[in-house]
Design an enzyme around this catalytic site. Structure first.
Site, PDB file in Angstrom:
ATOM      1  N   ASP A   1       1.281   2.636   3.568  1.00 19.14           N
ATOM      2  CA  ASP A   1       0.458   3.831   3.362  1.00 19.14           C
ATOM      3  C   ASP A   1       1.326   5.081   3.404  1.00 19.14           C
ATOM      4  O   ASP A   1       0.842   6.155   3.757  1.00 19.14           O
ATOM      5  CB  ASP A   1      -0.698   3.922   4.370  1.00 19.14           C
ATOM      6  CG  ASP A   1      -1.791   4.871   3.897  1.00 19.14           C
ATOM      7  OD1 ASP A   1      -1.834   5.195   2.698  1.00 19.14           O
ATOM      8  OD2 ASP A   1      -2.597   5.303   4.743  1.00 19.14           O
TER       9      ASP A   1
ATOM     10  N   HIS B   1      -4.768  -0.642   5.827  1.00 22.15           N
ATOM     11  CA  HIS B   1      -4.303   0.152   6.978  1.00 22.15           C
ATOM     12  C   HIS B   1      -5.252   0.054   8.168  1.00 22.15           C
ATOM     13  O   HIS B   1      -5.811   1.052   8.611  1.00 22.15           O
ATOM     14  CB  HIS B   1      -4.041   1.609   6.592  1.00 22.15           C
ATOM     15  CG  HIS B   1      -5.058   2.266   5.700  1.00 22.15           C
ATOM     16  ND1 HIS B   1      -6.406   2.286   5.965  1.00 22.15           N
ATOM     17  CD2 HIS B   1      -4.916   2.926   4.518  1.00 22.15           C
ATOM     18  CE1 HIS B   1      -7.024   2.950   5.003  1.00 22.15           C
ATOM     19  NE2 HIS B   1      -6.147   3.332   4.115  1.00 22.15           N
TER      20      HIS B   1
ATOM     21  N   HIS C   1       1.648   5.315  -1.709  1.00 21.05           N
ATOM     22  CA  HIS C   1       1.318   6.502  -2.513  1.00 21.05           C
ATOM     23  C   HIS C   1       2.618   7.110  -3.011  1.00 21.05           C
ATOM     24  O   HIS C   1       3.494   7.452  -2.199  1.00 21.05           O
ATOM     25  CB  HIS C   1       0.586   7.548  -1.668  1.00 21.05           C
ATOM     26  CG  HIS C   1      -0.715   7.059  -1.099  1.00 21.05           C
ATOM     27  ND1 HIS C   1      -1.923   7.255  -1.726  1.00 21.05           N
ATOM     28  CD2 HIS C   1      -0.989   6.364   0.028  1.00 21.05           C
ATOM     29  CE1 HIS C   1      -2.888   6.712  -1.003  1.00 21.05           C
ATOM     30  NE2 HIS C   1      -2.354   6.155   0.068  1.00 21.05           N
TER      31      HIS C   1
ATOM     32  N   HIS D   1     -10.543   1.167   1.710  1.00 20.81           N
ATOM     33  CA  HIS D   1     -10.346   2.183   2.753  1.00 20.81           C
ATOM     34  C   HIS D   1     -11.567   2.067   3.653  1.00 20.81           C
ATOM     35  O   HIS D   1     -12.651   2.511   3.298  1.00 20.81           O
ATOM     36  CB  HIS D   1     -10.222   3.591   2.164  1.00 20.81           C
ATOM     37  CG  HIS D   1      -9.955   4.623   3.225  1.00 20.81           C
ATOM     38  ND1 HIS D   1      -8.743   5.258   3.361  1.00 20.81           N
ATOM     39  CD2 HIS D   1     -10.729   5.078   4.251  1.00 20.81           C
ATOM     40  CE1 HIS D   1      -8.790   6.079   4.407  1.00 20.81           C
ATOM     41  NE2 HIS D   1      -9.986   5.977   4.965  1.00 20.81           N
TER      42      HIS D   1
ATOM     43  N   HIS E   1       0.873  -1.197   0.000  1.00 20.00           N
ATOM     44  CA  HIS E   1       0.000   0.000   0.000  1.00 20.00           C
ATOM     45  C   HIS E   1       0.902   1.235   0.000  1.00 20.00           C
ATOM     46  O   HIS E   1       1.446   1.624   1.027  1.00 20.00           O
ATOM     47  CB  HIS E   1      -0.900   0.005   1.242  1.00 20.00           C
ATOM     48  CG  HIS E   1      -1.903   1.120   1.240  1.00 20.00           C
ATOM     49  ND1 HIS E   1      -3.253   0.906   1.456  1.00 20.00           N
ATOM     50  CD2 HIS E   1      -1.767   2.460   1.057  1.00 20.00           C
ATOM     51  CE1 HIS E   1      -3.894   2.067   1.402  1.00 20.00           C
ATOM     52  NE2 HIS E   1      -3.014   3.021   1.161  1.00 20.00           N
TER      53      HIS E   1
ATOM     54  N   LYS F   1      -9.264  -0.134  -5.911  1.00 21.22           N
ATOM     55  CA  LYS F   1      -9.251   0.503  -4.597  1.00 21.22           C
ATOM     56  C   LYS F   1     -10.574   1.200  -4.349  1.00 21.22           C
ATOM     57  O   LYS F   1     -11.007   2.030  -5.153  1.00 21.22           O
ATOM     58  CB  LYS F   1      -8.108   1.534  -4.535  1.00 21.22           C
ATOM     59  CG  LYS F   1      -8.027   2.320  -3.228  1.00 21.22           C
ATOM     60  CD  LYS F   1      -7.551   1.478  -2.055  1.00 21.22           C
ATOM     61  CE  LYS F   1      -7.694   2.198  -0.716  1.00 21.22           C
ATOM     62  NZ  LYS F   1      -6.616   3.154  -0.472  1.00 21.22           N
TER      63      LYS F   1
HETATM   64  O1  DOR Z   1      -3.469   9.472   5.611  1.00 20.00           O
HETATM   65  C1  DOR Z   1      -3.825   9.173   4.479  1.00 20.00           C
HETATM   66  N1  DOR Z   1      -3.232   9.707   3.391  1.00 20.00           N
HETATM   67  N2  DOR Z   1      -4.825   8.310   4.335  1.00 20.00           N
HETATM   68  C2  DOR Z   1      -5.348   8.046   3.134  1.00 20.00           C
HETATM   69  O2  DOR Z   1      -6.259   7.273   3.067  1.00 20.00           O
HETATM   70  C3  DOR Z   1      -4.859   8.752   1.925  1.00 20.00           C
HETATM   71  C4  DOR Z   1      -3.493   9.200   2.096  1.00 20.00           C
HETATM   72  C5  DOR Z   1      -3.045  10.183   1.024  1.00 20.00           C
HETATM   73  O3  DOR Z   1      -3.266   9.932  -0.147  1.00 20.00           O
HETATM   74  O4  DOR Z   1      -2.455  11.209   1.401  1.00 20.00           O
HETATM   75 ZN    ZN Z   2      -3.375   5.034   1.417  1.00 21.60          ZN
END
Ligand code: DOR
Ligand code: ZN
Length: 345
Positions: free
Chosen positions: A248, A174, A16, A136, A14, A99
């Site tokens: 995450d 998460h 980003h 989520h 997971h 997702k």
């Molecule tokens: O804390 C988070 N940041 N939770 C999420 O679900 C998205 C993520 C983000 O993309 O910044």
């Molecule tokens: Zn995330």
């Protein structure tokens, strides 16, 4: 002698990485540690179509340093309009999962799903193909307290979903609560969960005591200590094969975190495996780290294990105050502090 630990190269299930200059800044951190990463599709605009995901994959690959075998595993963003045909096309193109962001739940979730149960044909197509749904798991109902949103999601959405779509593979992403850990541990093998380093290492005091700590604000928000302990017990306990590494890691520029309405997200990719090593070591369970980091996720997704290894050394690693993030600054987890382990290069 410092303790050393050699393990199969982990995967981040997971992650980003954003786009553009931000992507260039953060991908090398994950590529150094991870064999593969499941890439979240919440760009602006979100990655909802196969062609967009394949193009995004190319941009990520172009940011991977030479010599790294890092492989991004692409996902699509589920919307109210995702069709069974899109699911089939995604599967044929090697997209690994969809997702689910409930609309309004978190960063860039405005195009998310308003009523999951209107998407049953799409979800059934996913179940037939064996395409996992990554969830989520928070309700967005304004009447529900932010600390209860995950537990309420289990009752209102996740349990009905698992009951109505037989065979759908689901990753409860998460997880942050004892309720989620219990559900996953007791569930059948089509249900698994990812767990972040922050939810294993910190509780809600780390967000609020002594002043508001925007760099510890993420969604789902950190919970009470009893929940942190339940997560540690789950990832090291009898049903630990159902839980796996998903950082995450969610980079935001410093100014977007340190303001009147700061973004949710903690950046941890710079020291991800070391942070997990600290967490597992805190309960005397370092011997359980390899399965969590490198085996359980791969098995759930039906992927071969990575053939390389990495080595961790128990040595104080100082974390910088900030990293460059395009023209901006990125504040990492433990900025200006240290981590007890270091991955050898
Ligand atoms: O804390 C988070 N940041 N939770 C999420 O679900 C998205 C993520 C983000 O993309 O910044
Ligand atoms: Zn995330």
């Amino acid at each position: 002698m410092s303790r050393r630990l050699t393990l199969t190269r982990p995967d981040d299930m997971h992650l980003h990485v954003r786009d553009g200059a931000a992507l260039q800044a953060v991908v090398p951190f994950s590529a150094r540690q991870m064999g593969r990463a499941v890439i979240m599709p919440n760009l602006k605009p979100p990655v909802t179509e196969v062609q967009a995901a394949l193009a995004y994959r190319e941009r990520i690959m172009a940011a991977v340093p030479a010599g790294s075998l890092f492989t991004p595993l692409m996902t699509l963003y589920l919307t109210d309009n995702t069709t069974p045909q899109t699911v089939q096309a995604a599967s044929a193109a090697g997209i690994i999962a969809f997702k689910l962001y409930p609309a309004g739940a978190t960063t860039n979730s405005d195009d998310g799903v308003t009523d999951l149960f209107k998407l049953l044909p799409t979800l059934q197509a996913m179940a037939e193909i064996g395409m996992p749904l990554l969830v989520h798991g928070e309700v967005t109902d304004a009447a529900v307290d932010i600390f209860d949103r995950e537990a309420v999601f289990i009752e209102r959405v996740l349990q009905p979903l698992l009951a109505q779509v037989a065979d759908l593979k689901v990753v409860f992403e998460h997880i942050t609560t004892a309720e989620a850990a219990r559900l996953v541990a007791a569930g059948d093998e089509r249900l698994a969960a990812s767990v972040t380093p922050q939810h294993l290492l910190m509780n809600r005091n780390h967000v609020l005591v002594g002043g508001v700590r925007p760099h510890h604000y993420c969604l789902p928000i950190l919970k009470r200590e009893e929940h942190r302990l339940a997560l540690l017990a789950a990832v090291t306990g009898d049903a630990s094969h159902k839980f796996f590494l998903g950082t995450d890691s969610a980079p935001h520029a410093q100014h977007a975190k340190e303001c009147a309405c700061g973004c949710a997200g903690i950046f941890s990719a710079h020291a991800a495996i070391e942070l997990y090593a600290e967490a597992f070591d805190s309960v005397g369970a370092l011997h359980k780290l390899e399965a969590f980091a490198a085996h359980n996720g791969a098995r759930f997704y039906g992927l071969p294990l990575n053939s390389e290894t990495i080595t961790l050394v128990e040595e104080t690693q100082h974390i910088p105050q900030a990293y460059a993030f395009g023209e901006q600054r990125l504040i990492p987890l433990r900025a200006g502090e240290s981590v007890a382990w270091r991955m050898e290069s």
